[in-house]
Each structure stands twice: as structure tokens, then as C-alpha cells.
Motif scaffolding. Sequence first.
Motif, mmCIF file in Angstrom:
data_model
loop_
_atom_site.group_PDB
_atom_site.id
_atom_site.type_symbol
_atom_site.label_atom_id
_atom_site.label_comp_id
_atom_site.label_asym_id
_atom_site.label_seq_id
_atom_site.Cartn_x
_atom_site.Cartn_y
_atom_site.Cartn_z
ATOM 1 N N MET A 1 20.828 42.060 52.840
ATOM 2 C CA MET A 1 20.926 41.926 51.622
ATOM 3 C C MET A 1 22.727 41.228 51.385
ATOM 4 S SD MET A 1 22.448 45.685 49.207
ATOM 5 C CE MET A 1 23.834 45.514 47.936
ATOM 6 N N SER A 2 22.547 40.526 50.502
ATOM 7 C CA SER A 2 24.291 39.545 50.418
ATOM 8 C C SER A 2 25.204 40.384 50.161
ATOM 9 C CB SER A 2 23.771 38.755 49.828
ATOM 10 O OG SER A 2 23.603 38.586 48.301
ATOM 11 N N PRO A 3 26.125 39.920 51.190
ATOM 12 C CA PRO A 3 28.185 40.590 50.193
ATOM 13 C C PRO A 3 28.024 40.277 48.739
ATOM 14 C CG PRO A 3 28.347 39.332 52.345
ATOM 15 C CD PRO A 3 26.987 38.732 51.771
ATOM 16 N N THR A 4 28.825 41.789 48.235
ATOM 17 C CA THR A 4 29.401 42.207 46.596
ATOM 18 C C THR A 4 30.271 41.215 46.803
ATOM 19 O OG1 THR A 4 27.622 44.047 46.615
ATOM 20 C CG2 THR A 4 29.241 43.237 45.475
ATOM 21 N N PRO A 5 30.805 40.680 45.657
ATOM 22 C CA PRO A 5 31.911 39.498 45.328
ATOM 23 C C PRO A 5 32.829 41.128 44.798
ATOM 24 C CG PRO A 5 29.630 38.678 44.668
ATOM 25 C CD PRO A 5 29.242 39.727 44.678
ATOM 26 N N ILE A 6 34.041 40.596 45.342
ATOM 27 C CA ILE A 6 34.853 41.711 44.595
ATOM 28 C C ILE A 6 36.443 40.356 44.322
ATOM 29 C CG2 ILE A 6 35.469 42.520 46.600
ATOM 30 C CD1 ILE A 6 36.290 45.079 45.791
ATOM 31 N N LEU A 7 36.503 40.329 42.611
ATOM 32 C CA LEU A 7 37.415 39.538 42.601
ATOM 33 C C LEU A 7 38.300 40.969 42.640
ATOM 34 C CD1 LEU A 7 36.034 37.595 40.215
ATOM 35 C CD2 LEU A 7 36.090 37.757 42.547
ATOM 36 N N LEU A 8 39.890 40.532 43.456
ATOM 37 C CA LEU A 8 41.234 41.306 43.354
ATOM 38 C C LEU A 8 42.591 40.902 42.557
ATOM 39 C CD1 LEU A 8 40.642 42.296 47.244
ATOM 40 C CD2 LEU A 8 40.121 43.341 45.769
ATOM 41 N N LEU A 9 42.455 41.162 41.397
ATOM 42 C CA LEU A 9 43.619 39.885 41.256
ATOM 43 C C LEU A 9 44.885 40.582 41.047
ATOM 44 C CD1 LEU A 9 42.483 41.350 37.052
ATOM 45 C CD2 LEU A 9 41.196 39.703 38.787
ATOM 46 N N LYS A 10 45.136 39.761 42.649
ATOM 47 C CA LYS A 10 46.809 39.939 42.994
ATOM 48 C C LYS A 10 46.676 38.831 43.880
ATOM 49 C CE LYS A 10 46.596 43.220 46.745
ATOM 50 N NZ LYS A 10 47.396 42.091 47.549
ATOM 51 N N THR A 11 48.217 38.797 44.362
ATOM 52 C CA THR A 11 48.343 37.620 45.545
ATOM 53 C C THR A 11 47.815 38.033 46.693
ATOM 54 O OG1 THR A 11 49.747 36.930 43.457
ATOM 55 C CG2 THR A 11 50.204 36.468 46.393
ATOM 56 N N LYS A 12 47.739 37.151 47.289
ATOM 57 C CA LYS A 12 47.058 37.526 48.934
ATOM 58 C C LYS A 12 48.230 37.777 49.541
ATOM 59 C CE LYS A 12 44.788 35.828 52.423
ATOM 60 N NZ LYS A 12 43.307 35.226 53.478
ATOM 61 N N SER A 13 48.616 39.226 50.157
ATOM 62 C CA SER A 13 49.380 39.319 51.050
ATOM 63 C C SER A 13 49.345 38.446 52.089
ATOM 64 C CB SER A 13 49.353 40.855 51.613
ATOM 65 O OG SER A 13 49.881 41.919 50.481
ATOM 66 N N SER A 14 50.702 37.777 53.095
ATOM 67 C CA SER A 14 50.377 37.783 54.040
ATOM 68 C C SER A 14 51.586 38.021 55.332
ATOM 69 C CB SER A 14 51.575 35.892 53.647
ATOM 70 O OG SER A 14 51.330 35.334 54.878
ATOM 71 N N PRO A 15 51.206 38.317 56.455
ATOM 72 C CA PRO A 15 50.252 37.272 57.155
ATOM 73 C C PRO A 15 48.716 37.513 56.643
ATOM 74 C CG PRO A 15 51.253 38.301 58.699
ATOM 75 C CD PRO A 15 51.600 38.887 57.740
ATOM 76 N N HIS A 16 48.376 38.910 56.138
ATOM 77 C CA HIS A 16 47.304 39.599 56.545
ATOM 78 C C HIS A 16 47.005 40.882 55.699
ATOM 79 C CE1 HIS A 16 46.172 38.547 60.912
ATOM 80 N NE2 HIS A 16 47.714 38.932 61.151
ATOM 81 N N ASP A 17 45.828 40.844 54.604
ATOM 82 C CA ASP A 17 46.149 41.652 53.830
ATOM 83 C C ASP A 17 44.993 42.357 54.019
ATOM 84 O OD1 ASP A 17 45.477 41.705 50.984
ATOM 85 O OD2 ASP A 17 46.528 41.377 49.990
ATOM 86 N N GLY A 18 45.646 43.817 54.017
ATOM 87 C CA GLY A 18 44.415 44.792 53.662
ATOM 88 C C GLY A 18 43.772 44.804 53.371
ATOM 89 N N PHE A 201 40.920 32.354 36.659
ATOM 90 C CA PHE A 201 40.280 33.811 37.058
ATOM 91 C C PHE A 201 38.746 33.201 36.309
ATOM 92 C CE2 PHE A 201 38.825 37.887 35.017
ATOM 93 C CZ PHE A 201 38.033 38.423 35.760
ATOM 94 N N ALA A 202 38.654 32.685 34.417
ATOM 95 C CA ALA A 202 37.723 32.044 34.889
ATOM 96 C C ALA A 202 36.587 31.162 34.891
ATOM 97 C CB ALA A 202 37.614 31.513 33.485
ATOM 98 N N ASP A 203 37.409 30.239 35.802
ATOM 99 C CA ASP A 203 36.338 29.242 37.157
ATOM 100 C C ASP A 203 35.578 30.277 37.830
ATOM 101 O OD1 ASP A 203 37.620 27.467 35.248
ATOM 102 O OD2 ASP A 203 38.898 26.906 36.304
ATOM 103 N N VAL A 204 36.587 31.731 38.718
ATOM 104 C CA VAL A 204 36.292 31.982 39.836
ATOM 105 C C VAL A 204 34.890 33.060 39.464
ATOM 106 C CG1 VAL A 204 36.775 34.230 41.397
ATOM 107 C CG2 VAL A 204 38.058 32.411 40.563
#
Length: 290
Positions: A1-18, A201-204
Amino acid sequence: MSPTPILLLKTKSSPHDGYEDFFSAQNYTPTFVPVLEHRFLKNNLTQVRDLFTTGAFKNNASTPRRYGGLIFTSQRAVEGFAQMIEDEKHVNFNTPNLILYTVGPATARTLTTLHKKHLPDATIHGADTGTGENLAHLILEHYDNLHPTHKPSLLFLVGEVRRDIIPRTLMDDALPVGKRVGVEELVVYETGVMGSFEGDFADVVGREEGDVWVVVFSPTGCEAMLRVLGLGPFAGTGTGAGRGRVFVATIGPTTRDHLREKFGFEAHVCAPKPSPEGVLEGIEAFMRST
């Protein structure tokens, strides 16, 4: 089963995002779509500095302290507070018995780092409350135990868009006078939608072939999101709809209620806690019920 896309409407935290680490391990493919631009209000943050330097958070010989602590319900407010402290290295912010109330694990983590470095005599409470309402009730009980008679006010550092549940609950006229807690709000940042968000967002979304989850973290940007997806008042007019179903999850009740009250759109999921685990818990419960 392929992974389900999940779109997170936020800026990715750096250096790691939980969120990235957690969902990547749970058979989801996380994609970040930044929505917000934040601008710290330096003049107001300078006011916070001045309150510390003039002793507003300390008892002195002639007058009791003006404030017993601070309230944070926003990661951005914590970041503004932390940046102010880092910029004012010549100021000693450490204050005995300072209380820091916070609504979620992300804000608590940032405050913990600040506490260890600059505020070792402070204590942090409320990290697991999850909502402003829960935090307000915790404060009422906890603060009354600390200050059964005279209650110094609490300083609430906020953005310009926020709910009033905390001050309304703490200063409720229905409470006995001796139980009420004064709250003073100070806006320390402004928020706006990034100019590129709607197109990005429309592109993604348009690239997705199957079902997709969209996680919304703030009321800001909700209109553009619904317009792209063709949901709510924009049904049938979406500019970026993919080929599968789209499900919307909100990080908490503030964003859920905003979608409901302003746009008549009911999110499929409201996370029971504002965390990656809370979002997944809500998604899995929804999927089991469908």
C-alpha cells in the motif's frame, strides 16, 4: 500500500520537524505548504522587556508584583519572546516564582529551552492541556493555590488574531471576586497570508492522483485553501483539485470553528490534541467511522 499524501499547511520547522518525522513513520507522505508570514512587533516586545527591568514581575518592599506570570498559546508568541530575550543579553530576565502557562507541547518545548538558558527560576505549566479552555481551567485552580488572597495579573502574549476564551474564563463575572484572575493581553506579532500560498497549494494538490489529507494549523489562509479545493462556499470552482477525495483536518477547535462559522464548512477532523499524534488519532478515528 503506497503512503497517503498529507499536506501540512505550515512552514517546516528547522532543523527537524516533528510532523515530518512522525508521519513519515506512519505510512504518510508529508508535504509542507507554507501559509503564513509573521512579523514581530518590536515596540511591544520592548514593553515586555521594560516590564522585566522595572520589576513588574517581582515583589518589592512597597508594592506587590504587578504580574505573576505569562500565558502563551502560540508558538509565534513564544518565538517573539525568546528572540527579545536573546537580543537583550545585557538584561537579567530570571525572576523568582515566575509562572509560564502554555497550551501545547510545541510551545512548551520552546519555553523549556528558554527556561534552561535564561529563566531557571521559572516554572512551566499546561503543556498537556491542548486547548485554551482547558488551560484556562487549569490556571484557575493552579493560580488560586499559589495566590489564595491577592492575585497578580497574568500577561498574555498574543497575535492580533486570537480567541478570547482565556481572558473571558479567567475574568468571568460569574466567578467569586477572589477567584478571578486578571489578564492583560499584549499583541507581539502580526500574521498574514503569504502572497504565493494559493498558487503553491494549487500546484501541490493538482499533482496528487488519489485521496489526500490537508492539515490546517491556523484560521489565516482558510479562505484560500477552500477556494483552491472548491469546498464550502467555493464548491465546484476549485482551481487545484486533484483526482481523488480531499479530507481536511484542523489542529484544534479555533481553526475548526473559524471554518464552520465563517465559511459553513465542517472539517472532517479536529485533532483532540495539537500534536502529530493528535492529528493522526483524529484521522484514524474518522477513517474507521467511514
